[in-house]
Design a protein around this motif. Structure first.
Motif, PDB file in Angstrom:
ATOM      1  N   GLN A  25      31.181 -16.951 -16.900  1.00 44.67           N
ATOM      2  CA  GLN A  25      32.335 -16.137 -17.261  1.00 44.67           C
ATOM      3  C   GLN A  25      32.099 -14.683 -16.852  1.00 44.67           C
ATOM      4  OE1 GLN A  25      35.056 -17.449 -18.935  1.00 44.67           O
ATOM      5  NE2 GLN A  25      34.116 -19.471 -18.843  1.00 44.67           N
ATOM      6  N   ALA A  26      33.201 -13.946 -16.657  1.00 47.36           N
ATOM      7  CA  ALA A  26      33.083 -12.517 -16.405  1.00 47.36           C
ATOM      8  C   ALA A  26      32.712 -11.834 -17.717  1.00 47.36           C
ATOM      9  CB  ALA A  26      34.395 -11.967 -15.874  1.00 47.36           C
ATOM     10  N   VAL A  27      31.718 -10.974 -17.696  1.00 50.80           N
ATOM     11  CA  VAL A  27      31.248 -10.304 -18.902  1.00 50.80           C
ATOM     12  C   VAL A  27      31.118  -8.808 -18.649  1.00 50.80           C
ATOM     13  CG1 VAL A  27      30.027 -12.343 -19.744  1.00 50.80           C
ATOM     14  CG2 VAL A  27      28.804 -10.681 -18.346  1.00 50.80           C
ATOM     15  N   THR A  28      31.041  -8.044 -19.733  1.00 47.66           N
ATOM     16  CA  THR A  28      30.849  -6.603 -19.644  1.00 47.66           C
ATOM     17  C   THR A  28      29.431  -6.280 -20.087  1.00 47.66           C
ATOM     18  OG1 THR A  28      33.170  -6.277 -20.160  1.00 47.66           O
ATOM     19  CG2 THR A  28      31.726  -4.370 -20.379  1.00 47.66           C
ATOM     20  N   CYS A  29      28.707  -5.558 -19.252  1.00 50.10           N
ATOM     21  CA  CYS A  29      27.315  -5.212 -19.529  1.00 50.10           C
ATOM     22  C   CYS A  29      27.170  -3.699 -19.601  1.00 50.10           C
ATOM     23  CB  CYS A  29      26.413  -5.752 -18.417  1.00 50.10           C
ATOM     24  SG  CYS A  29      26.592  -7.529 -18.149  1.00 50.10           S
ATOM     25  N   GLY A  30      26.052  -3.247 -20.117  1.00 51.86           N
ATOM     26  CA  GLY A  30      25.729  -1.819 -20.108  1.00 51.86           C
ATOM     27  C   GLY A  30      25.901  -1.152 -21.451  1.00 51.86           C
ATOM     28  N   THR A  55      20.701  -6.160 -19.480  1.00 47.40           N
ATOM     29  CA  THR A  55      21.396  -4.885 -19.671  1.00 47.40           C
ATOM     30  C   THR A  55      22.566  -5.006 -20.641  1.00 47.40           C
ATOM     31  OG1 THR A  55      22.843  -5.302 -17.782  1.00 47.40           O
ATOM     32  CG2 THR A  55      20.810  -4.027 -17.380  1.00 47.40           C
ATOM     33  N   GLY A  56      22.932  -6.206 -20.999  1.00 45.63           N
ATOM     34  CA  GLY A  56      23.996  -6.468 -21.955  1.00 45.63           C
ATOM     35  C   GLY A  56      23.725  -7.785 -22.651  1.00 45.63           C
ATOM     36  N   PRO A  57      24.486  -8.111 -23.682  1.00 52.01           N
ATOM     37  CA  PRO A  57      24.227  -9.306 -24.475  1.00 52.01           C
ATOM     38  C   PRO A  57      24.843 -10.586 -23.910  1.00 52.01           C
ATOM     39  CG  PRO A  57      25.975  -8.053 -25.483  1.00 52.01           C
ATOM     40  CD  PRO A  57      25.507  -7.257 -24.291  1.00 52.01           C
ATOM     41  N   TYR A  58      24.576 -10.839 -22.646  1.00 57.86           N
ATOM     42  CA  TYR A  58      25.038 -12.049 -21.961  1.00 57.86           C
ATOM     43  C   TYR A  58      23.991 -12.461 -20.933  1.00 57.86           C
ATOM     44  CZ  TYR A  58      29.717 -10.841 -23.651  1.00 57.86           C
ATOM     45  OH  TYR A  58      30.788 -10.535 -24.440  1.00 57.86           O
ATOM     46  N   GLY A  59      23.860 -13.750 -20.703  1.00 61.75           N
ATOM     47  CA  GLY A  59      22.957 -14.242 -19.667  1.00 61.75           C
ATOM     48  C   GLY A  59      23.343 -13.765 -18.278  1.00 61.75           C
ATOM     49  N   ALA A  60      24.627 -13.437 -18.074  1.00 61.74           N
ATOM     50  CA  ALA A  60      25.096 -12.988 -16.767  1.00 61.74           C
ATOM     51  C   ALA A  60      24.797 -11.511 -16.494  1.00 61.74           C
ATOM     52  CB  ALA A  60      26.600 -13.231 -16.639  1.00 61.74           C
ATOM     53  N   CYS A  61      24.419 -10.763 -17.509  1.00 61.08           N
ATOM     54  CA  CYS A  61      24.082  -9.346 -17.293  1.00 61.08           C
ATOM     55  C   CYS A  61      22.759  -9.238 -16.537  1.00 61.08           C
ATOM     56  CB  CYS A  61      23.984  -8.614 -18.632  1.00 61.08           C
ATOM     57  SG  CYS A  61      25.574  -8.456 -19.481  1.00 61.08           S
ATOM     58  N   THR A  62      22.574  -8.148 -15.838  1.00 59.52           N
ATOM     59  CA  THR A  62      21.380  -7.928 -15.039  1.00 59.52           C
ATOM     60  C   THR A  62      20.119  -8.094 -15.878  1.00 59.52           C
ATOM     61  OG1 THR A  62      22.572  -6.390 -13.632  1.00 59.52           O
ATOM     62  CG2 THR A  62      20.161  -6.248 -13.589  1.00 59.52           C
ATOM     63  N   VAL A  80      27.167  -9.359 -31.672  1.00 59.59           N
ATOM     64  CA  VAL A  80      27.710 -10.691 -31.436  1.00 59.59           C
ATOM     65  C   VAL A  80      28.594 -10.562 -30.196  1.00 59.59           C
ATOM     66  CG1 VAL A  80      29.116 -12.570 -32.361  1.00 59.59           C
ATOM     67  CG2 VAL A  80      27.708 -11.183 -33.908  1.00 59.59           C
ATOM     68  N   ASN A  81      28.297 -11.355 -29.167  1.00 61.32           N
ATOM     69  CA  ASN A  81      29.096 -11.254 -27.938  1.00 61.32           C
ATOM     70  C   ASN A  81      30.395 -12.049 -28.061  1.00 61.32           C
ATOM     71  OD1 ASN A  81      28.466 -13.967 -27.337  1.00 61.32           O
ATOM     72  ND2 ASN A  81      26.968 -13.440 -25.786  1.00 61.32           N
ATOM     73  N   ASP A  82      31.176 -12.071 -27.000  1.00 61.90           N
ATOM     74  CA  ASP A  82      32.485 -12.724 -27.014  1.00 61.90           C
ATOM     75  C   ASP A  82      32.406 -14.237 -27.193  1.00 61.90           C
ATOM     76  OD1 ASP A  82      33.737 -10.280 -26.667  1.00 61.90           O
ATOM     77  OD2 ASP A  82      33.785 -10.458 -24.490  1.00 61.90           O
ATOM     78  N   ASN A  85      27.625 -15.536 -29.838  1.00 64.99           N
ATOM     79  CA  ASN A  85      26.160 -15.574 -29.811  1.00 64.99           C
ATOM     80  C   ASN A  85      25.595 -14.197 -30.147  1.00 64.99           C
ATOM     81  OD1 ASN A  85      26.071 -18.307 -28.912  1.00 64.99           O
ATOM     82  ND2 ASN A  85      26.654 -17.561 -26.895  1.00 64.99           N
ATOM     83  N   THR A  86      24.502 -14.191 -30.904  1.00 70.77           N
ATOM     84  CA  THR A  86      23.880 -12.917 -31.265  1.00 70.77           C
ATOM     85  C   THR A  86      22.744 -12.577 -30.315  1.00 70.77           C
ATOM     86  OG1 THR A  86      22.416 -13.986 -32.867  1.00 70.77           O
ATOM     87  CG2 THR A  86      24.503 -13.114 -33.710  1.00 70.77           C
ATOM     88  N   TRP A  87      22.643 -11.289 -30.017  1.00 74.48           N
ATOM     89  CA  TRP A  87      21.617 -10.726 -29.147  1.00 74.48           C
ATOM     90  C   TRP A  87      21.061  -9.488 -29.823  1.00 74.48           C
ATOM     91  CZ3 TRP A  87      20.749 -11.965 -23.720  1.00 74.48           C
ATOM     92  CH2 TRP A  87      21.482 -13.069 -23.273  1.00 74.48           C
ATOM     93  N   THR A  88      19.772  -9.253 -29.664  1.00 72.72           N
ATOM     94  CA  THR A  88      19.094  -8.111 -30.273  1.00 72.72           C
ATOM     95  C   THR A  88      18.578  -7.160 -29.206  1.00 72.72           C
ATOM     96  OG1 THR A  88      18.438  -9.351 -32.248  1.00 72.72           O
ATOM     97  CG2 THR A  88      17.076  -7.455 -31.673  1.00 72.72           C
ATOM     98  N   TRP A  89      18.767  -5.847 -29.437  1.00 76.94           N
ATOM     99  CA  TRP A  89      18.146  -4.835 -28.572  1.00 76.94           C
ATOM    100  C   TRP A  89      16.699  -4.703 -29.030  1.00 76.94           C
ATOM    101  CZ3 TRP A  89      19.772  -2.267 -24.269  1.00 76.94           C
ATOM    102  CH2 TRP A  89      18.897  -1.298 -23.775  1.00 76.94           C
ATOM    103  N   ILE A  90      15.762  -4.827 -28.098  1.00 75.89           N
ATOM    104  CA  ILE A  90      14.346  -4.819 -28.463  1.00 75.89           C
ATOM    105  C   ILE A  90      13.592  -3.647 -27.836  1.00 75.89           C
ATOM    106  CG2 ILE A  90      14.212  -7.303 -28.885  1.00 75.89           C
ATOM    107  CD1 ILE A  90      12.867  -7.523 -26.062  1.00 75.89           C
ATOM    108  N   ARG A  91      12.453  -3.342 -28.475  1.00 76.67           N
ATOM    109  CA  ARG A  91      11.494  -2.357 -27.990  1.00 76.67           C
ATOM    110  C   ARG A  91      10.132  -3.026 -27.925  1.00 76.67           C
ATOM    111  NH1 ARG A  91      10.782   0.441 -32.285  1.00 76.67           N
ATOM    112  NH2 ARG A  91      12.376  -0.572 -33.537  1.00 76.67           N
ATOM    113  N   ASP A  92       9.227  -2.450 -27.139  1.00 78.07           N
ATOM    114  CA  ASP A  92       7.861  -2.979 -27.093  1.00 78.07           C
ATOM    115  C   ASP A  92       7.003  -2.271 -28.139  1.00 78.07           C
ATOM    116  OD1 ASP A  92       7.101  -0.481 -26.025  1.00 78.07           O
ATOM    117  OD2 ASP A  92       6.843  -1.258 -24.000  1.00 78.07           O
ATOM    118  N   GLY A  93       5.730  -2.607 -28.190  1.00 82.64           N
ATOM    119  CA  GLY A  93       4.814  -2.046 -29.172  1.00 82.64           C
ATOM    120  C   GLY A  93       4.606  -0.552 -29.048  1.00 82.64           C
ATOM    121  N   ASN A  94       4.937   0.027 -27.904  1.00 88.26           N
ATOM    122  CA  ASN A  94       4.805   1.474 -27.702  1.00 88.26           C
ATOM    123  C   ASN A  94       6.086   2.224 -28.054  1.00 88.26           C
ATOM    124  OD1 ASN A  94       2.152   1.274 -26.699  1.00 88.26           O
ATOM    125  ND2 ASN A  94       2.972   0.620 -24.720  1.00 88.26           N
TER     126      ASN A  94
END
Length: 115
Positions: A25-30, A55-62, A80-82, A85-94
């Motif tokens: 599907q067409a999705v919006t990323c960023g 870059t966005g909460p979809y498998g189709a995003c970069t 929660v995307n369209d 499905n839920t997606w989380t913004w993550i950070r690393d240990g640093n």
């Protein structure tokens, strides 16, 4: 934390199917469309051999990288995307921002605080 892509274990077949369906599907990323902030103090571990970070909460995003199985990541918030499905913004240990990861790839299903 970037690792070569590997086949996902059988336990992630459903999650892979959902992410693959989103790719068609067409999705919006960023960040302009999906703003986020550090609202959640939680963390979790990646449960699949290589979880893509987008870059966005979809498998189709970069895809901007991947996180290997067993790696601890730190949560900012979730959306929660369209597709519901839920997606989380993550950070690393640093504390470096990484991007969006599909919550089904996390041992505790991701952040508990919305963006």
């Amino acid at each position: 934390m970037t690792v070569p892509a590997q086949a996902a274990p059988a336990s992630s077949t459903l999650a892979s199917s959902v992410a693959a369906a989103e790719d068609t599907q067409a999705v919006t990323c960023g960040n302009a469309y999906w703003p986020h902030g550090n609202y959640d103090t939680g963390s979790g571990k990646v449960t699949v051999s290589s979880a893509a970070v987008h870059t966005g909460p979809y498998g189709a995003c970069t895809t901007v990288g991947s996180v290997s199985q067993g790696t601890t990541v730190y949560y900012d918030c979730y959306v929660v995307n369209d597709y519901g499905n839920t997606w989380t913004w993550i950070r690393d240990g640093n504390g470096s921002s990484l991007g969006w990861i599909y919550d089904a790839y996390l041992d505790d299903n991701g952040a508990t605080v919305g963006c």
